[in-house]
Design a protein around this motif. Structure first.
Motif, PDB file in Angstrom:
ATOM      1  N   UNK A   1       0.754  -1.058  -0.088  1.00 40.26           N
ATOM      2  CA  UNK A   1      -0.020  -0.174   0.009  1.00 40.26           C
ATOM      3  C   UNK A   1       1.132   1.240   0.020  1.00 40.26           C
ATOM      4  N   UNK A   2       2.049   1.265   0.675  1.00 45.22           N
ATOM      5  CA  UNK A   2       2.766   2.529   0.860  1.00 45.22           C
ATOM      6  C   UNK A   2       3.416   2.487  -0.484  1.00 45.22           C
ATOM      7  N   UNK A   3       3.930   1.544  -1.250  1.00 49.74           N
ATOM      8  CA  UNK A   3       4.589   1.771  -2.529  1.00 49.74           C
ATOM      9  C   UNK A   3       3.645   2.539  -3.367  1.00 49.74           C
ATOM     10  N   UNK A   4       2.383   1.855  -3.600  1.00 52.58           N
ATOM     11  CA  UNK A   4       1.155   2.412  -4.262  1.00 52.58           C
ATOM     12  C   UNK A   4       1.237   4.040  -4.015  1.00 52.58           C
ATOM     13  N   UNK A   5       1.191   4.351  -2.809  1.00 51.59           N
ATOM     14  CA  UNK A   5       0.986   5.724  -2.328  1.00 51.59           C
ATOM     15  C   UNK A   5       2.194   6.640  -2.580  1.00 51.59           C
ATOM     16  N   UNK A   6       3.516   5.878  -2.709  1.00 51.01           N
ATOM     17  CA  UNK A   6       4.678   6.885  -3.195  1.00 51.01           C
ATOM     18  C   UNK A   6       4.639   7.088  -4.694  1.00 51.01           C
ATOM     19  N   UNK A   7       4.106   6.129  -5.444  1.00 56.49           N
ATOM     20  CA  UNK A   7       3.929   6.401  -6.719  1.00 56.49           C
ATOM     21  C   UNK A   7       2.955   7.257  -7.084  1.00 56.49           C
ATOM     22  N   UNK A   8       1.639   7.153  -6.586  1.00 57.71           N
ATOM     23  CA  UNK A   8       0.659   8.338  -7.058  1.00 57.71           C
ATOM     24  C   UNK A   8       0.754   9.649  -6.358  1.00 57.71           C
ATOM     25  N   UNK A   9       1.113   9.660  -5.009  1.00 56.21           N
ATOM     26  CA  UNK A   9       1.311  10.985  -4.597  1.00 56.21           C
ATOM     27  C   UNK A   9       1.615  12.145  -5.303  1.00 56.21           C
ATOM     28  N   UNK A  10       2.983  11.727  -5.869  1.00 54.54           N
ATOM     29  CA  UNK A  10       3.576  13.066  -6.633  1.00 54.54           C
ATOM     30  C   UNK A  10       2.832  13.262  -8.000  1.00 54.54           C
ATOM     31  N   UNK A  11       1.801  12.438  -8.451  1.00 54.46           N
ATOM     32  CA  UNK A  11       1.097  12.831  -9.713  1.00 54.46           C
ATOM     33  C   UNK A  11      -0.117  13.316  -9.219  1.00 54.46           C
ATOM     34  N   UNK A  12      -0.586  13.481  -8.080  1.00 56.89           N
ATOM     35  CA  UNK A  12      -1.820  13.936  -7.696  1.00 56.89           C
ATOM     36  C   UNK A  12      -2.171  15.398  -8.015  1.00 56.89           C
ATOM     37  N   UNK A  13      -0.984  16.257  -7.995  1.00 59.60           N
ATOM     38  CA  UNK A  13      -1.393  17.543  -8.631  1.00 59.60           C
ATOM     39  C   UNK A  13      -1.938  17.850  -9.866  1.00 59.60           C
ATOM     40  N   UNK A  14      -1.166  16.950 -10.911  1.00 65.15           N
ATOM     41  CA  UNK A  14      -1.490  16.748 -12.232  1.00 65.15           C
ATOM     42  C   UNK A  14      -2.940  16.465 -12.473  1.00 65.15           C
ATOM     43  N   UNK A  15      -3.340  15.376 -11.662  1.00 65.52           N
ATOM     44  CA  UNK A  15      -4.862  14.942 -11.844  1.00 65.52           C
ATOM     45  C   UNK A  15      -5.843  15.940 -11.133  1.00 65.52           C
ATOM     46  N   UNK A  16      -5.423  16.777  -9.999  1.00 67.93           N
ATOM     47  CA  UNK A  16      -6.379  17.539  -9.591  1.00 67.93           C
ATOM     48  C   UNK A  16      -6.292  18.665 -10.307  1.00 67.93           C
ATOM     49  N   UNK A  17      -5.333  19.218 -11.122  1.00 71.67           N
ATOM     50  CA  UNK A  17      -5.423  20.380 -12.089  1.00 71.67           C
ATOM     51  C   UNK A  17      -6.349  19.818 -13.336  1.00 71.67           C
ATOM     52  N   UNK A  18      -6.299  18.648 -13.763  1.00 70.51           N
ATOM     53  CA  UNK A  18      -7.155  18.386 -14.692  1.00 70.51           C
ATOM     54  C   UNK A  18      -8.648  18.192 -14.138  1.00 70.51           C
ATOM     55  N   UNK A  19      -8.883  17.764 -13.109  1.00 70.52           N
ATOM     56  CA  UNK A  19     -10.037  17.650 -12.535  1.00 70.52           C
ATOM     57  C   UNK A  19     -10.729  18.994 -12.313  1.00 70.52           C
ATOM     58  N   UNK A  20      -9.904  19.943 -11.710  1.00 73.96           N
ATOM     59  CA  UNK A  20     -10.665  21.410 -11.554  1.00 73.96           C
ATOM     60  C   UNK A  20     -11.238  22.125 -13.089  1.00 73.96           C
ATOM     61  N   UNK A  21     -10.166  21.631 -13.971  1.00 75.39           N
ATOM     62  CA  UNK A  21     -10.572  22.188 -15.411  1.00 75.39           C
ATOM     63  C   UNK A  21     -11.803  21.537 -15.806  1.00 75.39           C
ATOM     64  N   UNK A  22     -11.960  20.194 -15.639  1.00 78.06           N
ATOM     65  CA  UNK A  22     -13.153  19.600 -16.104  1.00 78.06           C
ATOM     66  C   UNK A  22     -14.414  20.152 -15.389  1.00 78.06           C
TER      67      UNK A  22
END
Length: 456
Positions: A109-130
């Protein structure tokens, strides 16, 4: 507050310098990896000036100080504990030390978190634009054929189109591979020669004849699991090649062989299997969401905070990212969001009822933090310590979770909960109603359940 004095006492209550393997800090918490947690005097630590709570989770012993204080305590604590101010362990990185203390499931679970947490800002920005595009389209603010709308649509979809490249880079870093080779593998899986399925549900891909095998020329834009599995194999393959390839040709031969072999594996085996696995997971969740409905929201909302205690919630980002691409929205995040704010509601109830001065000091900032999506101060500093408020929060989370599923509230991203989630909620009105239900339900349930008041 005397930060030096607190640090000195902290070292003593933690069992001494030799018991501290590694230390680091985030925005609010001091994170420690200890040799033997049985030597820790948690009660004494919680009585220290500035401490808002202490708990053990995910291989780390964590002490909540709050923003602006934790860094000052760490600056005094690190030299006393034999830790460098660069926040590194004595013999290994802090992250490695923490992982070593975890069970295999928590480590995954921690490994998946370490992979996705750095990507979250990009997905959040896309979500707000949507969300912005949805408002423009619903209320006819802008012509959908206009240059502004078309450009914003490009900006909003870009993160999901290149998601495999982002995941390839981040996962290669976590798995110990070359991050740029990881990005290349993500690029192969989103190559223009492959049909882009993003927004083209009815498109039919061509089939390539590869030595008698039919390879479906379908891209992996917006997918998660295929690239995760492929880059994991790539990292293992790269490490193996570096052991056997002579140093003199390593720079040339290792990347060459890694990309070729992993590319074939990606398009012939792992990619299709990963796509089937991802579609299977989202299909099961869709069925549960569509058939169980509010009952599923009630159960998930009630249990989410308990799941947080195990650390398993770190793995949910991968599932949520897959849902965004396949289901047109993330229906899990609103449930998690309401469960989080319910912790704040329960903490507010504790504030109004308790006569303990220190609990009152902790409760208000902890509740505000929960309303902003950060629940650790509320859970570990107040609710779990008194037990019944934690149950009250679970009741509020269950009620609010049931409502967001009943009204089919979805999110356009991952990572944001509480008040910030209004920015990516597809239905802000019903999310707001669920927010009130979760907070009020937890507040009332906590007052009705009561708890044994501390004497100190």
């Amino acid at each position: 507050m005397n930060h030096r004095k607190v640090a000195e006492q902290l070292v003593r209550f933690l069992g001494g310098q030799n018991n501290v393997v590694s230390a680091a800090h985030c925005a609010t918490r001091l994170r420690l990896v200890l040799e033997d947690e049985s030597q820790v005097d948690t009660k004494a630590i919680e009585e220290l000036d500035g401490v808002k709570g202490a708990f053990s989770s995910s291989g780390q012993y964590q002490i909540i100080f709050g923003t602006g204080t934790v860094n000052k305590v760490f600056a005094e604590f690190a030299p006393l504990a034999g830790i460098s101010l660069e926040e590194e362990a004595k013999t290994e990185t802090h992250g490695d030390a923490a992982k070593r203390k975890m069970n295999p499931f928590a480590r995954f679970a921690r490994t998946l978190s370490n992979i996705f947490v750095p990507i979250i800002p990009a997905i959040v920005a896309a979500g707000m634009l949507m969300g912005l595009l949805g408002l423009m389209n619903t209320y006819n603010w802008v012509d959908p054929e206009s240059g502004l709308f078309v450009m914003l649509d490009m900006f909003s979809s870009a993160s999901f189109i290149i998601l495999p490249i982002l995941i390839g880079y981040s996962s290669a870093k976590e798995f110990g591979g070359n991050v740029y080779l990881g990005a290349v593998i993500g690029g192969i899986m989103t190559h223009p020669e492959l049909l882009n399925p993003w927004g083209l549900a009815d498109a039919e891909p061509s089939t390539l004849d590869f030595f008698g095998f039919g390879v479906e020329m379908l891209g992996y834009q917006g997918t998660v699991i295929p690239v995760l599995l492929t880059v994991y194999i790539m990292s293992k393959l790269e490490k193996m090649l570096r052991k056997v390839v002579p140093n003199v040709v390593d720079l040339l031969l290792t990347p060459f062989l890694t990309v070729i072999l992993t590319g074939f594996v990606a398009l012939l085996v792992v990619g299709p299997a990963g796509r089937a696995l991802g579609e299977g997971i989202t299909s099961v969740l869709d069925v549960v969401y569509g058939t169980a409905g509010p009952i599923a929201g009630f159960i998930f909302g009630g249990l989410y905070s308990t799941i947080v205690l195990t650390g398993v919630h770190h793995s949910f980002h991968a599932i949520e990212a897959e849902l965004l691409a396949k289901a047109g929205g993330n229906f899990l995040l609103p449930i998690w969001a309401i469960a989080n704010v319910a912790q704040g509601g329960a903490t507010l109830a504790v504030f109004f009822r308790t006569k303990n001065k220190k609990t009152k000091e902790i409760a208000i900032p902890a509740a505000v933090s929960a309303f902003l999506g950060i629940t650790e101060p509320a859970i570990f500093g107040v609710n779990l310590k008194h037990r019944r408020p934690f149950i009250g929060a679970a009741i509020g989370g269950a009620l609010g979770g049931s409502y967001v599923v009943f009204t089919q509230v979805m999110a356009n991203g991952i990572g944001l909960t509480g008040i910030p989630m209004f920015a990516i909620a597809q239905d802000p009105l019903n999310y707001g109603i669920a927010f009130v239900i979760g907070v009020a339900g937890a507040f009332i349930a906590t007052l009705l359940l009561g708890w044994k008041e501390e004497t100190k």
